[in-house]
Design a protein around this motif. Structure first.
Motif, short mmCIF file in Angstrom:
data_model
loop_
_atom_site.label_atom_id
_atom_site.label_comp_id
_atom_site.label_asym_id
_atom_site.label_seq_id
_atom_site.Cartn_x
_atom_site.Cartn_y
_atom_site.Cartn_z
N ALA A 94 0.75 -1.08 0.04
CA ALA A 94 0.00 -0.04 -0.11
C ALA A 94 0.78 1.26 0.01
N VAL A 95 0.70 2.06 -0.81
CA VAL A 95 1.36 3.44 -0.86
C VAL A 95 0.23 4.37 -0.26
N LEU A 96 0.75 5.09 0.74
CA LEU A 96 -0.26 6.17 1.28
C LEU A 96 -0.12 7.45 0.57
N CYS A 97 -1.51 7.88 0.27
CA CYS A 97 -1.60 9.17 -0.34
C CYS A 97 -2.55 9.94 0.29
N GLU A 98 -2.12 11.21 0.51
CA GLU A 98 -3.03 12.31 1.13
C GLU A 98 -3.99 12.66 -0.01
N GLY A 99 -5.24 12.81 0.48
CA GLY A 99 -6.31 13.35 -0.68
C GLY A 99 -6.59 12.27 -1.32
N ASP A 100 -6.24 12.37 -2.82
CA ASP A 100 -6.52 11.56 -3.90
C ASP A 100 -5.25 11.18 -4.68
N PRO A 101 -4.83 9.86 -4.91
CA PRO A 101 -3.45 9.74 -5.44
C PRO A 101 -3.32 10.28 -6.82
N PHE A 102 -4.41 10.53 -7.48
CA PHE A 102 -4.01 11.10 -8.78
C PHE A 102 -4.51 12.75 -9.03
N PHE A 107 2.13 10.32 -6.00
CA PHE A 107 2.09 8.80 -6.03
C PHE A 107 2.23 8.40 -7.71
N MET A 108 1.80 9.34 -8.42
CA MET A 108 2.13 9.07 -9.98
C MET A 108 3.68 8.65 -10.55
N TYR A 109 4.42 9.25 -9.52
CA TYR A 109 5.78 9.02 -9.94
C TYR A 109 6.13 7.55 -9.59
N LEU A 110 5.47 6.85 -8.67
CA LEU A 110 5.83 5.55 -8.43
C LEU A 110 4.90 4.80 -9.21
N PHE A 111 3.68 5.11 -9.70
CA PHE A 111 2.97 4.65 -10.63
C PHE A 111 3.23 4.45 -11.87
N GLY A 112 3.95 5.42 -12.30
CA GLY A 112 4.79 5.55 -13.86
C GLY A 112 6.04 4.63 -13.73
N GLY B 137 -6.42 5.00 -15.00
CA GLY B 137 -5.08 4.80 -14.77
C GLY B 137 -4.19 5.88 -15.14
N ALA B 138 -4.94 7.21 -15.10
CA ALA B 138 -3.91 8.33 -15.56
C ALA B 138 -4.25 9.64 -14.62
N PRO B 139 -3.27 10.04 -13.94
CA PRO B 139 -3.48 11.10 -13.07
C PRO B 139 -3.99 12.19 -13.66
N LEU B 140 -5.01 12.80 -12.98
CA LEU B 140 -5.81 13.93 -13.41
C LEU B 140 -5.25 15.13 -13.56
N MET B 223 -18.34 10.99 -18.15
CA MET B 223 -17.17 12.26 -18.08
C MET B 223 -16.25 11.96 -19.08
N ILE B 224 -15.79 13.08 -19.67
CA ILE B 224 -14.79 13.03 -20.53
C ILE B 224 -13.51 13.75 -19.84
N LEU B 225 -12.35 12.91 -19.76
CA LEU B 225 -11.18 13.73 -19.34
C LEU B 225 -10.20 13.87 -20.24
N ILE B 226 -9.58 14.97 -20.31
CA ILE B 226 -8.48 15.32 -21.23
C ILE B 226 -7.29 15.64 -20.55
N HIS B 227 -6.13 15.17 -20.79
CA HIS B 227 -4.73 15.56 -20.66
C HIS B 227 -3.73 15.75 -21.68
N ARG B 228 -3.16 17.08 -21.91
CA ARG B 228 -2.44 17.26 -23.00
C ARG B 228 -1.07 16.36 -22.95
N ARG B 229 -0.48 16.06 -21.66
CA ARG B 229 0.25 15.20 -21.65
C ARG B 229 -0.04 13.72 -21.13
N GLY B 230 0.29 12.87 -22.33
CA GLY B 230 -0.18 11.53 -21.51
C GLY B 230 0.71 11.04 -20.64
N ASP B 231 1.93 11.61 -20.47
CA ASP B 231 2.89 11.20 -19.86
C ASP B 231 3.05 12.04 -18.48
N ALA B 232 2.07 12.69 -17.94
CA ALA B 232 2.15 13.56 -17.02
C ALA B 232 3.10 12.84 -15.73
#
Lengths: 234, 234
Positions: A94-102, A107-112, B137-140, B223-232
């Motif tokens: 489990a990786v603990l994330c304040e608020g929401d991970p995304f 968290f995205m750095y570990l996710f990536g 599976g993509a950061p907002l 909902m539709i989510l858009i992010h300019r960088r797929g690799d954020a």
């Protein structure tokens, strides 16, 4: 069989704002990892400290707070190698994330680094955005309102233009940018529409008008909410 | 002593995404109220149907879905009188809210009518916004990203201008506006940056590319989510 990686959204700070799902998964993971400041303090860990169990292995991920990104990236590289070893051994992590991970989370750095190699699940959490609105007792957005989330480090002109163009705005990460943003909002005549919320849902929560915030710098866990219509909900 | 009014955020649909706090408060309220469509179906009630108890009194609030606001306002007037009677009798009243009560929620109409007269607490919930990001599976949004929440009923020009100006965008309430927004996003060349998510966290969840959504109208809970960088997150 490798273990599963969970990014657990823990909500804004009140331990009771964990979801039932995050609470259940946290209780089942052999390894619990969390980011810490260099002095070792971890807000994420403090949220769930009452839920952690003796048999769980804790991994503190120390992230250097430098302007250049290299040292932090190296820290995430090291952490992802350590978590990979755990996952390869079949442990649930489990990786603990304040608020929401995304939602502006690290968290995205570990996710990536890990999601392509290990089964991974992100459990969404309550964000500080809606926790601050609840604390204020004022709807964040309604009906066809447009809502902008703007990081305070943006330059004044960019902030001003976007604030003017939206019905509702949240300015996040004020920190050392607070005095500048405060001056901007007062110059824009938004003193009655803007509210400052600090440490929402914690015992130390504070709600202040723009004029009342005297500090040059404010805590990382603070936010300014603006809504053009104070009466959005009538 | 009058009762307390609770606006309970229930999260996006998975009953396990209730917070521990909403779960506890729900179990303690004598009265449970929720909005329903005119055919009597209530998504909010369906989320917590397994948690409701026989001794709890349920109040369904039927909201007419008309373009003019009068009939809905009259329904909220009636509902607030009914809930006032319960609160005056000393009963605790939970109002069930999909997602978060103050994030584009209808709870604000009851809040506006009752919060000045009765002790009221809003319990924030997981929004569909972050639930959809987790499903994808993509950061907002990350670091100093700007994030805009835009209701799909906005005119094309306004949507286009705001989409161009932000790093990340969520287009909510697509419904019968979907085909128009879909055409706009394809015209803007955003087919690789935009993803459509329907009924996030439910068993019926679907994730589609912009080209794959064939329907003229799509469900309200999408909902539709858009992010300019797929690799954020790299």
């Amino acid at each position: 069989m490798s273990g599963r990686l969970y990014g657990l959204g823990l909500g804004p700070g009140d331990p009771e704002l964990l979801t039932l799902k995050a609470h259940r998964l946290l209780a089942s993971c052999e390894v619990v990892a969390y980011p810490t400041l260099e002095d070792g303090e971890s807000f994420a860990r403090s949220i769930v400290s009452d839920y952690l169990q003796d048999w769980q292995r804790e991994i503190a991920i120390r992230i250097p707070m430098t302007v250049e990104r290299g040292p932090a990236q190296a820290a995430y590289d090291r952490a992802s190698r350590e978590l990979s070893d755990c996952l390869d051994s079949g442990h649930q992590v489990a990786v603990l994330c304040e608020g929401d991970p995304f939602f502006y989370g690290s968290f995205m750095y570990l996710f990536g680094r890990l999601a392509a190699r290990f089964p991974t699940e992100v459990v969404p959490g309550v964000t500080s955005l809606t926790a601050c609105a609840a604390a204020l007792g004022a709807p964040l957005a309604a009906r066809n309102d447009t809502l902008a989330i703007l990081p305070a480090p943006l330059p004044d002109e960019e902030l001003e233009e976007r604030i003017r163009a939206f019905d509702a705005v949240a300015i996040i990460k004020p920190g050392r940018h607070f005095a500048r943003v405060q001056a901007l909002l007062l110059r824009m005549g938004l003193q009655d529409q803007a509210r400052y919320v600090e440490r929402a849902t914690l015992a130390t929560q504070r709600i202040l008008s723009m004029q009342e915030v005297a500090e040059d710098g404010v805590p990382y866990f603070s936010m300014i909410l603006i809504h053009r219509r104070g009466d959005a909900w009538r």
